[in-house]
Design an enzyme around this catalytic site. Structure first.
Site, short mmCIF file in Angstrom:
data_model
loop_
_atom_site.label_atom_id
_atom_site.label_comp_id
_atom_site.label_asym_id
_atom_site.label_seq_id
_atom_site.Cartn_x
_atom_site.Cartn_y
_atom_site.Cartn_z
N TYR A 10 -0.96 3.77 -6.12
CA TYR A 10 -0.28 2.78 -5.28
C TYR A 10 1.22 3.02 -5.27
O TYR A 10 1.86 2.96 -4.21
CB TYR A 10 -0.60 1.38 -5.80
CG TYR A 10 -0.06 0.25 -4.95
CD1 TYR A 10 -0.67 -0.11 -3.76
CD2 TYR A 10 1.06 -0.47 -5.36
CE1 TYR A 10 -0.19 -1.16 -2.99
CE2 TYR A 10 1.56 -1.52 -4.59
CZ TYR A 10 0.93 -1.85 -3.41
OH TYR A 10 1.43 -2.89 -2.65
N SER A 44 6.52 -1.64 -0.73
CA SER A 44 6.48 -2.53 -1.89
C SER A 44 7.73 -2.28 -2.72
O SER A 44 8.34 -1.21 -2.65
CB SER A 44 5.24 -2.26 -2.74
OG SER A 44 5.34 -2.90 -4.00
#
Length: 347
Positions: free
Chosen positions: A173, A160
């Protein structure tokens, strides 16, 4: 095990190189929704055999049915919890038994938990790391074991943009996506030292994607989670993943905003940290809409129907947001230039 038979072509997409790609095999984790679901459809449209893995069997069967409509495409459903190393090894064996090989493995299954460090329960925090880090490690071990024997193959790890430019209130995350980048780099080094030049490891860093991700995530912030602008379609990420199978690269971003942010975080990390903290607090977590605490899909799958889109994408709205991001980027670059000229901030 029962053979997996091809079905008659029922339309589907065609294009240059379609015949050359037919018969290739891809394994996709997190294939039931979002980017994984979009990748499955994209690969199937090119005639690939797709092996679909996620926790929800019914949703995987829906994806498989859509994939089989494309000429030459075959689909195999293997319900898998990626935190279970034996289950992931079983996934690889099923793929090889059904189709003879694994050309591409896409590590994509991910979950997230929003909230400050002291708000997220330890069990939820740990589960995010188990899925997003150990799940990728299990996938890499299973995939590379097959690819080393074949002498070729491509492992694609979906990270990401927050793996390159950190944000607050999503710590497990963020940690996991930074770890995925590190995992990919270490694997590339090991393969090079072992002389496995036909096996590639690529990292994809998507910007904000229009998927059910934000509604499905665990949330203990007390505020509704909204996607951080600009928002790109999951299909765009799927096109990027497919391109990497033809021309492998170390890392590639999905969306120009993410690429720009990655560059800025290298040039002016402190400034980008401050800007992203402000943007996260003002726009990623709603100041108007509250949200009750929820573990989302972290501990167990949600009963809601799976989909590719999360309903966040709009062309006009995205264009406006892109302009805003570009303006912010120019300001950051100018500020960095002024600092460099005057020597400010040096330590």
């Amino acid at each position: 095990m029962e053979p997996v038979e091809p079905v008659a072509w029922n339309g589907g997409e065609e294009g240059a190189g379609l015949v050359a790609e037919q018969g290739k095999v891809v394994v996709i984790t997190g294939a039931s929704s979002g980017v994984g679901r979009a990748c499955a459809r994209r690969f199937a449209s090119r005639g690939w055999s797709v092996v679909l893995a996620a926790r929800r069997t019914a949703e995987l069967e829906e994806v498989a049915a859509a994939c089989r409509k494309h000429r030459g495409a075959r689909a195999l459903v293997v319900p898998t919890d990626v935190t279970d190393a034996e289950a992931v090894e079983h996934l690889a064996r099923r793929a090889v038994t059904a189709f003879g090989r694994i050309d591409v493995w896409v590590n994509n299954a991910s979950v997230a938990a929003f909230g400050s460090l002291d708000e997220i329960p330890p069990a939820v925090f740990r589960r995010v790391l188990d899925v997003d880090v150990m799940g990728y490690a299990h996938g890499a071990r299973a995939a590379l074991g097959v690819m080393r024997e074949q002498g070729d193959g491509t492992l694609i790890n979906v990270s990401s943009v927050v793996g390159a430019a950190v944000v607050p209130y999503n710590i497990p995350y963020v940690i996991s996506k930074a770890a995925v980048r590190a995992l990919s780099g270490s694997l590339r080094q090991e393969l090079r030292l072992a002389g496995q030049h036909g096996v590639h490891v690529c990292t994809v860093l998507p910007s904000t994607m229009d998927t059910p991700f934000f509604r499905s995530a665990a949330n203990y912030s007390g505020r509704k989670v909204l996607p951080m602008a600009p928002v790109y379609t999951a299909e765009r990420a799927a096109r990027t993943v497919l391109r990497l199978t033809r021309r492998p690269r170390r890392e590639t971003y999905v969306g120009p905003a993410g690429r720009l942010l990655g560059i800025q975080s290298k040039l002016a990390p402190g400034l980008v940290e401050r800007l992203l903290a402000r943007q996260m607090d003002r726009s990623h977590l709603s100041r108007k809409e509250p949200a009750a605490p929820t573990s989302g899909n972290v501990l167990r799958p949600l009963p809601e129907a799976a989909a590719v889109s999360g309903g966040w994408h709009g062309r006009r709205r995205t264009a406006v947001r892109r302009l805003a991001v570009a303006t912010l980027a120019v300001g950051a670059v100018l500020a960095t230039g002024r600092r460099a000229r005057c020597g400010c901030g040096r330590r």
